[in-house]
Design an enzyme around this catalytic site. Structure first.
Site, short mmCIF file in Angstrom:
data_model
loop_
_atom_site.label_atom_id
_atom_site.label_comp_id
_atom_site.label_asym_id
_atom_site.label_seq_id
_atom_site.Cartn_x
_atom_site.Cartn_y
_atom_site.Cartn_z
N ASN A 129 8.06 35.09 19.16
CA ASN A 129 9.14 34.33 18.54
C ASN A 129 10.46 35.08 18.64
O ASN A 129 10.50 36.29 18.89
CB ASN A 129 8.83 34.12 17.05
CG ASN A 129 7.68 33.19 16.81
OD1 ASN A 129 7.77 32.00 17.02
ND2 ASN A 129 6.55 33.75 16.38
N ARG A 146 2.77 33.95 9.14
CA ARG A 146 1.90 32.89 9.64
C ARG A 146 1.93 32.81 11.17
O ARG A 146 0.98 33.15 11.85
CB ARG A 146 2.30 31.54 9.02
CG ARG A 146 1.22 30.44 9.18
CD ARG A 146 1.24 29.71 10.49
NE ARG A 146 2.51 29.05 10.76
CZ ARG A 146 2.78 28.43 11.91
NH1 ARG A 146 1.89 28.41 12.89
NH2 ARG A 146 3.96 27.86 12.11
N ASP A 147 3.05 32.40 11.73
CA ASP A 147 3.14 32.20 13.17
C ASP A 147 3.06 33.53 13.91
O ASP A 147 2.60 33.58 15.05
CB ASP A 147 4.46 31.48 13.50
CG ASP A 147 4.48 30.94 14.92
OD1 ASP A 147 3.41 30.77 15.51
OD2 ASP A 147 5.58 30.68 15.43
N HIS A 152 13.30 26.40 16.47
CA HIS A 152 12.24 27.41 16.53
C HIS A 152 12.10 27.81 18.00
O HIS A 152 11.46 27.11 18.78
CB HIS A 152 10.94 26.80 16.00
CG HIS A 152 9.79 27.75 15.92
ND1 HIS A 152 9.20 28.08 14.72
CD2 HIS A 152 9.11 28.44 16.86
CE1 HIS A 152 8.20 28.92 14.94
NE2 HIS A 152 8.14 29.15 16.25
N HIS A 157 11.15 30.49 21.16
CA HIS A 157 10.41 31.64 21.67
C HIS A 157 11.25 32.27 22.78
O HIS A 157 12.00 31.59 23.47
CB HIS A 157 9.04 31.22 22.17
CG HIS A 157 8.08 30.90 21.06
ND1 HIS A 157 6.83 31.46 20.97
CD2 HIS A 157 8.20 30.07 20.00
CE1 HIS A 157 6.21 31.00 19.89
NE2 HIS A 157 7.03 30.15 19.27
N CYS A 183 1.49 31.48 20.48
CA CYS A 183 0.71 30.29 20.14
C CYS A 183 -0.67 30.42 20.75
O CYS A 183 -0.79 30.55 21.98
CB CYS A 183 1.40 29.03 20.68
SG CYS A 183 0.45 27.51 20.37
#
Length: 317
Positions: free
Chosen positions: A260, A25-26, A218, A220, A251
């Site tokens: 990430n 997803r991300d 989470h 980055h 993003c």
């Protein structure tokens, strides 16, 4: 062949960490072109086979805003759900929840912001407005027996507003938890956090009555701080860490957000510290090498790049 580091356990760390895999997803949502459905389905299957037990699969955000994930329904129909593995999806509103319920989804996530500017750019509404939008989503999801996670973005810095006050992050994070979310993932969306900042933020949540058992992190890796920040979070008692296979992602609404934390880089560190994850590093590296080929570019993960040479040497023997 060195496919794992020497294990030298350190005091003050959890015995086991759950990796919340966000690559499908991300990771894929920030690709410049749409990844074929067959590749996405195979990626989820490979991640499952590698031992990951939480794999965020897709998003029900309107395809106009994230065209890379417009095939969410088709993907979920193709994914073979393995018992014991969770396949959460991102759900922004009640329409998205309806789609998730129709497909038998059991875990969802909502995506809030610690800052007003990002809330407007990402959700086209204020922080207050986003909380109002999420409230019925969380309520209905829980009524239907779904587990609900909340993301809180821009927890360490915002490209438009600059440094984000810790008390502001705690206040908006508490509001998401108070809706009924079981877990809050604290996002360093543009990767500006540092270990001391992480410790201070987690201590502030503790003082506000939110312990590490309800939090995830989470990170980055924009400034190379993701692993150091993760270690600070683990020392504070956090046991759920978001990561993306191969380090892909970013993003689409914050151009300064780079990839990430790579799942493989995280696994290498945790293995060296003697922290269990249940994930097979060799299998995951092979998956990210395959994915890099499908995406047409090298993996950002240092561990993938290092161990890919080991895999290639084995193939030649």
């Amino acid at each position: 062949m060195m496919f794992e580091p020497m294990r030298v356990p350190a005091d003050g760390l959890p015995e086991r960490v759950t990796i919340y895999e966000v690559g499908p997803r991300d990771g894929l949502q920030n690709e410049p072109s749409v990844v074929p459905l067959e590749v996405k389905a195979e990626l989820v299957a490979r991640l499952t086979a590698a031992g990951l037990t939480t794999i965020e699969t897709t998003s029900f955000v309107h395809p106009k805003w994230v065209p890379q994930l417009a095939d969410a329904e088709e993907l979920l129909k193709r994914v073979e759900r393995v018992p014991g593995v969770r396949y959460p999806v991102l759900v922004p509103n009640e329409r998205g929840l309806d789609r998730a319920l129709d497909l038998g989804v059991t875990d969802i996530a909502i995506f809030g912001s610690a800052t007003e500017t990002f809330a407007q750019r990402n959700l086209n509404r204020s922080v207050d407005g986003s909380i109002e939008m999420f409230a019925p989503v969380v309520a209905r999801a829980r009524e239907n027996g779904l587990a609900v996670r909340a993301y809180l973005s821009m927890c360490f810095g915002d490209p438009w507003e600059g440094p984000v006050p810790i008390e502001q992050v705690v206040r908006n994070g508490r509001r998401l938890l108070d809706l009924g979310c079981a877990q809050l993932s604290l996002g360093d969306t543009i990767g500006v956090g540092t270990p001391g900042h992480v410790t201070a933020l987690l201590e502030a949540f503790g003082e506000a009555g939110v312990g590490p058992e309800r939090l995830a992190v989470h990170f980055h890796d924009t400034y190379g701080q993701a692993l150091a920040n993760t270690l600070s979070a683990l020392r504070a008692g956090v046991t759920v860490v978001d990561a993306s296979a191969g380090g892909i992602g970013g993003c689409p609404y914050a151009k300064s957000a780079t990839g990430n934390l790579a799942t493989e880089d995280l696994l290498w560190m945790l293995a060296g510290l003697g922290v269990e994850t249940g994930v097979d590093l060799r299998s995951l590296v092979a998956t990210s090498v395959w994915l890099a080929g499908e995406l047409g570019r090298p993996s950002p993960s240092r561990v993938v790049r290092a161990l890919a040479k080991e895999l290639a040497s084995e193939d030649e023997e």
